[in-house]
Motif scaffolding. Structure first.
Motif, PDB file in Angstrom:
ATOM      1  N   PHE A 208      87.555  45.763  50.145  1.00 39.06           N
ATOM      2  CA  PHE A 208      87.063  44.873  49.104  1.00 39.06           C
ATOM      3  C   PHE A 208      88.180  44.432  48.160  1.00 39.06           C
ATOM      4  O   PHE A 208      88.218  43.277  47.730  1.00 39.06           O
ATOM      5  CB  PHE A 208      85.946  45.554  48.307  1.00 39.06           C
ATOM      6  CG  PHE A 208      85.421  44.675  47.230  1.00 39.06           C
ATOM      7  CD1 PHE A 208      84.515  43.682  47.530  1.00 39.06           C
ATOM      8  CD2 PHE A 208      85.869  44.794  45.930  1.00 39.06           C
ATOM      9  CE1 PHE A 208      84.060  42.829  46.551  1.00 39.06           C
ATOM     10  CE2 PHE A 208      85.414  43.952  44.942  1.00 39.06           C
ATOM     11  CZ  PHE A 208      84.507  42.965  45.254  1.00 39.06           C
ATOM     12  N   VAL A 209      89.084  45.349  47.852  1.00 41.11           N
ATOM     13  CA  VAL A 209      90.206  44.998  46.972  1.00 41.11           C
ATOM     14  C   VAL A 209      90.959  43.817  47.573  1.00 41.11           C
ATOM     15  O   VAL A 209      91.222  42.813  46.897  1.00 41.11           O
ATOM     16  CB  VAL A 209      91.144  46.208  46.794  1.00 41.11           C
ATOM     17  CG1 VAL A 209      92.458  45.776  46.176  1.00 41.11           C
ATOM     18  CG2 VAL A 209      90.490  47.259  45.920  1.00 41.11           C
TER      19      VAL A 209
ATOM     20  N   ASP B  97      88.893  40.504  47.619  1.00 44.98           N
ATOM     21  CA  ASP B  97      88.816  39.840  46.324  1.00 44.98           C
ATOM     22  C   ASP B  97      90.150  39.194  45.952  1.00 44.98           C
ATOM     23  O   ASP B  97      90.195  38.079  45.437  1.00 44.98           O
ATOM     24  CB  ASP B  97      88.429  40.879  45.276  1.00 44.98           C
ATOM     25  CG  ASP B  97      87.394  40.349  44.309  1.00 44.98           C
ATOM     26  OD1 ASP B  97      86.640  39.456  44.714  1.00 44.98           O
ATOM     27  OD2 ASP B  97      87.348  40.834  43.182  1.00 44.98           O
ATOM     28  N   LEU B  98      91.230  39.903  46.238  1.00 42.64           N
ATOM     29  CA  LEU B  98      92.548  39.367  45.879  1.00 42.64           C
ATOM     30  C   LEU B  98      92.858  38.108  46.683  1.00 42.64           C
ATOM     31  O   LEU B  98      93.535  37.203  46.191  1.00 42.64           O
ATOM     32  CB  LEU B  98      93.631  40.422  46.120  1.00 42.64           C
ATOM     33  CG  LEU B  98      93.686  41.506  45.047  1.00 42.64           C
ATOM     34  CD1 LEU B  98      94.739  42.532  45.406  1.00 42.64           C
ATOM     35  CD2 LEU B  98      94.006  40.910  43.690  1.00 42.64           C
TER      36      LEU B  98
ATOM     37  N   LEU C 222      80.985  39.652  45.352  1.00 43.52           N
ATOM     38  CA  LEU C 222      80.231  40.635  44.566  1.00 43.52           C
ATOM     39  C   LEU C 222      78.977  41.092  45.309  1.00 43.52           C
ATOM     40  O   LEU C 222      78.620  42.275  45.261  1.00 43.52           O
ATOM     41  CB  LEU C 222      79.858  40.044  43.211  1.00 43.52           C
ATOM     42  CG  LEU C 222      81.020  40.011  42.231  1.00 43.52           C
ATOM     43  CD1 LEU C 222      80.589  39.404  40.930  1.00 43.52           C
ATOM     44  CD2 LEU C 222      81.566  41.401  41.999  1.00 43.52           C
TER      45      LEU C 222
ATOM     46  N   LEU D 158      86.284  50.240  50.045  1.00 41.82           N
ATOM     47  CA  LEU D 158      86.749  49.805  48.730  1.00 41.82           C
ATOM     48  C   LEU D 158      88.100  49.108  48.841  1.00 41.82           C
ATOM     49  O   LEU D 158      88.359  48.103  48.185  1.00 41.82           O
ATOM     50  CB  LEU D 158      86.830  51.010  47.789  1.00 41.82           C
ATOM     51  CG  LEU D 158      86.558  50.706  46.329  1.00 41.82           C
ATOM     52  CD1 LEU D 158      85.224  50.019  46.160  1.00 41.82           C
ATOM     53  CD2 LEU D 158      86.581  51.971  45.513  1.00 41.82           C
TER      54      LEU D 158
ATOM     55  N   LEU E 157      80.100  43.535  47.597  1.00 49.13           N
ATOM     56  CA  LEU E 157      80.356  44.814  46.928  1.00 49.13           C
ATOM     57  C   LEU E 157      79.059  45.603  46.761  1.00 49.13           C
ATOM     58  O   LEU E 157      79.023  46.816  46.980  1.00 49.13           O
ATOM     59  CB  LEU E 157      81.019  44.567  45.575  1.00 49.13           C
ATOM     60  CG  LEU E 157      81.335  45.814  44.758  1.00 49.13           C
ATOM     61  CD1 LEU E 157      82.310  46.692  45.504  1.00 49.13           C
ATOM     62  CD2 LEU E 157      81.895  45.457  43.398  1.00 49.13           C
ATOM     63  N   LEU E 158      77.994  44.892  46.389  1.00 54.09           N
ATOM     64  CA  LEU E 158      76.707  45.585  46.256  1.00 54.09           C
ATOM     65  C   LEU E 158      76.299  46.188  47.599  1.00 54.09           C
ATOM     66  O   LEU E 158      75.804  47.313  47.671  1.00 54.09           O
ATOM     67  CB  LEU E 158      75.632  44.612  45.752  1.00 54.09           C
ATOM     68  CG  LEU E 158      75.797  44.109  44.317  1.00 54.09           C
ATOM     69  CD1 LEU E 158      74.620  43.243  43.925  1.00 54.09           C
ATOM     70  CD2 LEU E 158      75.933  45.260  43.345  1.00 54.09           C
TER      71      LEU E 158
END
Lengths: 458, 495
Positions: B128-129, B132-133, B166, B125, B169-170
């Motif tokens: 992923f943060v 994405d940033l 995304l 996670l 993320l899935l």
């Protein structure tokens, strides 16, 4: 039967504040009606404190119709906090208005309805709470007494009344086949009932709750009310009643329906997919920021329905819905606060906002990127949990639709973000109170995302 | 210590509004250099030992078992160092920047934290943060400081890579749900690979993770966002985008996909081999046809990242020779570092061209060697490094990749590896073509405007090329750091 009124103390705090506010408003001169706002705010704060204390206690049932459990705790705290922010937003515009105190009282009563909606475990109480949440909101929508407001209020009222009647019919049907209106009784009774009747009852019941939640097929009022009603009211009706409605939907899905009855997961999943898609498609071409936000709330409602659909199928559903709904409330209020602060509805007016008032512009960027689900804002954690619930409930297609919709939504949020960086073409004087609310909401949305662990522990 | 290095740039970015405008570039340079020193110090202290160092594990969202878990090992150390080097180079390069310097510096410092954090993250996670940033940060770099059709390019970049994130993320949620007990912790997931009993779900999860990381890497056919983004980004932005952010995808394959989904990885190793091969050939051939220098460099990135995917695919064949597979992984990681240095330098050199003449059109330059000898020398060195000349870092990386791929003993890997060698040939041709047309030859219409490099540009580009030479001549330090890691990854993927 537990009949201790102290167990519904947060609700009582709001009720007492509303009554006191109304009585005070009768006797106060027009220029000093702002004191009513203080009374109402005090009631909300007291309610928040009591609700926070209650949240540490074990679950219980009051009057056989009110459940005090994590769903209720989160609904209470979110509704109270959001209403407090709305009061701060509304206080400026309605200052010295002839019906200033009524404005605050109506907000409080509608919020009370939303809280009751989330806590009730009996269909009849759900109907009563639905009416309590709706009727003050109709009046609020037409508060400005202008053409747009009247149209908005009429549309809101007609639609709410119609779908409310449908909902009553659904309750009657479920009562007939389930031999009761309390959720516990229903769960046992519906298991052996004819499935066609159960489905029809569930669909009719959903009509009312989905209207409150602002999803397909009851979404038509959302853009008109958001654009036509005063902005603070728009912020209120797109946030607070939804919290109660989603809590009620989750509770109904997980506690009243036997697993798989009424086509629950499939039906709600399809509605969720339709809602998010429709909201996004409609938001693409909007040049009015309030209409844009309205459709954005519709699409967010679609994502919020995903954990509702998964209610009872996975443990993640409840966590996901409760966290997402709180995150949504903060973010949505932040975005509306920026609109109130700027005082303009057209997209072009926001050109160069980051230069003219950097803090306000930054809050808007945080809120809009928050809607997209950019980490580390609160909605990001909500979306992760939502995706998790969908995948864990074996609804991978729903997760994929939600992901595609999220990407599509980036487009219209960016349409609003990009001009913020351009050179400003006119001076914009942001209202101070609303700016403060916007900054507070943006900060809180990031804090809730970063500190998600603390919020998720209970 | 590690968290300090990660968050130092962000902390400085937050106080940057209080710094007087003239001091901003110097503060920026000082911070990036300090961070580089910190990272280099950590590498020196860690040495070539296997295992994770500088670990920190703080609970973040305990109810889904996600935490702030960071640490460095043989894979992340070189990449973290590469990140610090490139950001320092960009800070030095941008010292003469005049357009919104403060915001530019703040955004780059923010991006530095994001990139360092990504390579240090040991929690899905958290990874992923940062993933994405990085997209959000780079979007604003292209949008606000780009040129040409920057709004459209930035939007395309955002939408495309955001879709990828995304999907990723899935995939991560699939890994989370497949693990027992559910967790996002990478170390746990690597120890007990999730979804071991359900090949169908593991395949789907790998598909999601693969597409998510593949868009970022980028692999053909998910590369179409890359050329416009690069062409319209400012030079420093391109250098970071190509040098650091493309590595996030390849890094994710080595860190997440291979060790966590070993069964699925060998079942679909052929897919990665083919995708890698297509990337190698397609990237090289399209680059050959470009007249815009920056687009050309962008397509060579597709080619270079193709080698990495190819090598990782070859490493997925459990039946393959153990040493060869390890060599392939080591080569892939080396290629990440090498490509970062060389492409970073190439994009900064392109930036110089645009700064002077306002154009990237290869046909309008010529005979630059006469007007700008130092520039021409650096361009030639970077081009030779990119085409894999021995003595430079590209050779070390690509040699290991080919040796590992062809030597793994499986037919598919050997055949694709052999065909991929053609990619080198095309790359050599296209870089020689650039040198012929721009550096040598008759003076072009814009050549007169190309003065020689200025001191900040020199100070930014020379260290990158020097490091490339250093890795080419004395690769031992780098390889010794990577090798325990690649042995571990090969063993994990071979389960």
């Amino acid at each position: 039967m537990n009949e201790n009124p102290a167990d519904v103390a947060p609700e009582l705090c709001v009720l007492i504040a509303a009554v006191l506010g109304l009585v005070n408003g009768l006797f106060l001169p027009r220029t000093r009606q702002w004191r009513v706002a203080l009374v109402c705010a005090a009631g909300l704060v007291a309610g928040l404190v009591v609700a926070a204390v209650d949240a540490t206690r074990p679950d219980l049932v009051v009057f056989d119709a009110f459940v005090v459990d994590p769903i209720t705790h989160v609904t209470r705290i979110t509704v109270l906090g959001a209403t407090l922010l709305v009061l701060a937003l509304a206080a400026g515009p309605v200052r010295d208005h002839p019906r200033e105190s009524e404005h605050y009282v109506l907000i409080l009563l509608s919020a009370l309805g939303a809280m009751a909606l989330g806590a009730s475990s009996d269909l009849l109480v759900v109907v009563a709470a639905y009416l309590l949440a709706s009727i003050p909101a109709y009046a609020l929508a037409g508060f400005g007494k202008d053409a747009h407001g009247t149209e908005a209020a009429l549309k809101y009222y007609l639609m709410g009344a119609f779908l409310g009647v449908v909902m009553l019919a659904g309750v009657t049907l479920l009562y007939g086949v389930g031999r009761g209106t309390a959720y516990g009784t229903l769960r046992a009774g519906l298991a052996g009932a004819p499935s066609a009747a159960v489905s029809a009852g569930v669909v009719a019941l959903l009509a009312g709750l989905l209207f409150k939640a602002g999803t397909v097929p009851g979404q038509f009022w959302v853009p008109d009310v958001t654009e036509g009603a005063p902005p603070a009211v728009a912020a209120f009706v797109t946030t607070v009643p939804k919290i109660g409605a989603f809590a009620a939907l989750l509770r109904f899905g997980s506690e009243a329906l036997p697993p798989g009855a009424g086509g629950w997961p499939a039906l709600v999943a399809v509605i969720a997919a339709a809602t998010m898609t429709l909201g996004n498609l409609a938001a693409f071409g909007q040049d009015n920021v309030r209409r844009l936000l309205a459709y954005s709330t519709v699409s967010q409602a679609g994502y919020l329905l995903v954990p509702v659909a998964m209610a009872g199928r996975t443990d993640l559903a409840r966590t996901a819905l409760l966290f997402y709904v709180a995150a949504y409330a903060v973010t949505n209020l932040g975005a509306f606060a920026v609109v109130l602060a700027a005082g303009r509805d057209d997209l072009a007016a926001y050109t160069g906002l980051l230069r003219t008032s950097p803090l306000l512009g930054l809050s808007l960027v945080v809120c809009l990127l928050g809607f997209v689900g950019t980490p580390p804002t609160a909605v990001f954690v909500g979306k992760v949990l939502m995706f998790g619930a969908a995948l864990d409930g074996r609804y991978a297609w729903l997760a994929a639709v939600a992901a595609l919709n999220t990407v599509a939504s980036v487009f219209y949020y960016l349409r609003w973000i990009v001009p913020l960086f351009r050179r400003p073409d006119g001076a914009l004087r942001p209202a101070r109170a609303a700016s403060a609310v916007a900054v507070a909401a943006a900060v809180f949305s990031v804090a809730l995302g970063v500190g998600a662990g603390v919020a998720l522990t209970p | 210590m590690l968290s300090l290095a990660v968050f130092l740039p962000l902390a400085v970015a937050l106080v940057l509004p209080a710094v007087p405008r003239r001091a901003v570039p110097w503060v920026w340079i000082a911070v990036t250099l300090a961070d580089l020193a910190l990272v280099a110090g950590m590498w020196a202290a860690h040495g070539t030992r296997p295992g994770i160092a500088y670990e920190a594990d703080v609970r973040w969202i305990p109810s889904v078992r996600a935490g702030y878990h960071v640490g460095l090992d043989g894979l992340s150390l070189p990449l973290v160092t590469l990140t610090a080097v490139l950001f320092a180079a960009c800070a030095v390069y941008s010292v003469r920047q005049t357009h919104r310097v403060r915001a530019f510096a703040m955004l780059f410092l923010f991006l530095e934290t994001v990139c360092l954090g990504l390579f240090a993250a040991l929690d899905l996670l958290l990874f992923f943060v940062f993933f994405d940033l990085s997209i959000v940060g780079m979007y604003f770099v292209i949008l606000l400081w780009g040129h040409g059709d920057r709004t459209a390019s930035a939007l395309k970049f955002f939408l495309y890579t955001f879709l990828g994130s995304l999907v990723l993320l899935l995939g991560f949620i699939g890994l989370y749900l497949g693990a027992d007990p559910h967790t996002f912790d990478m170390v746990e997931l690597t120890r007990h690979p999730p979804l071991a009993g359900s090949p169908g779900l593991a395949g789907l999860t790998l598909l999601a993770v693969g597409i998510g990381l593949g868009i970022k890497t980028p692999v053909v056919p998910f590369h179409t966002w890359l050329p416009p983004a690069h062409t319209d980004a400012p030079a420093a932005g391109s250098a970071i985008l190509a040098g650091v952010m493309l590595k996030m995808g390849a890094y994710g394959f080595v860190r997440i996909a291979m060790p966590m989904l070993p069964d699925a990885w060998h079942r679909y190793a052929l897919v990665f081999l083919i995708v890698g091969l297509v990337g190698v050939l397609y990237g090289a051939l399209v680059a050959l046809a470009q007249d815009n220098v920056k687009r050309l460099v962008a397509y060579t990135s597709v080619n270079h990242m193709g080698y990495i995917v190819l090598a990782l695919g070859a490493a997925g064949y459990a039946s393959g020779h153990e040493d060869a597979r390890r060599l392939a992984v080591t080569g892939a990681v080396t290629q990440m570092v090498s490509h970062g240095l060389i492409t970073g330098a190439l994009f900064l050199l392109c930036g110089v061209l645009h700064d002077r003449a306002g154009s990237y059109d290869l046909g309008r330059f010529g005979g630059i060697a006469r007007t700008a000898p130092v520039y021409a020398g650096m361009l030639a060195l970077a081009a030779f490094a990119a085409l894999g000349l021995p003595g430079l870092s590209g050779f070390i990386a690509e040699f290991q990749i080919f040796a590992g791929t062809i030597g793994s003993g499986t037919t598919a890997a050997a055949v694709t590896g052999a065909i991929a060698v053609l990619g080198i040939l095309v790359t050599a041709a296209l870089f020689l073509r650039v040198l012929h047309r721009a550096v040598l030859g008759a003076p072009g219409e814009l050549s007169a405007r190309v003065g020689d490099v200025r001191r900040p540009e020199l100070a930014a580009i020379v260290p990158l090329l020097a490091l490339s030479v250093l890795i080419g001549v004395a690769p031992r330090a780098l390889l010794d750091t990577i090798e325990p890691l690649s042995a571990a990854v090969t063993a994990l993927a071979g389960r």
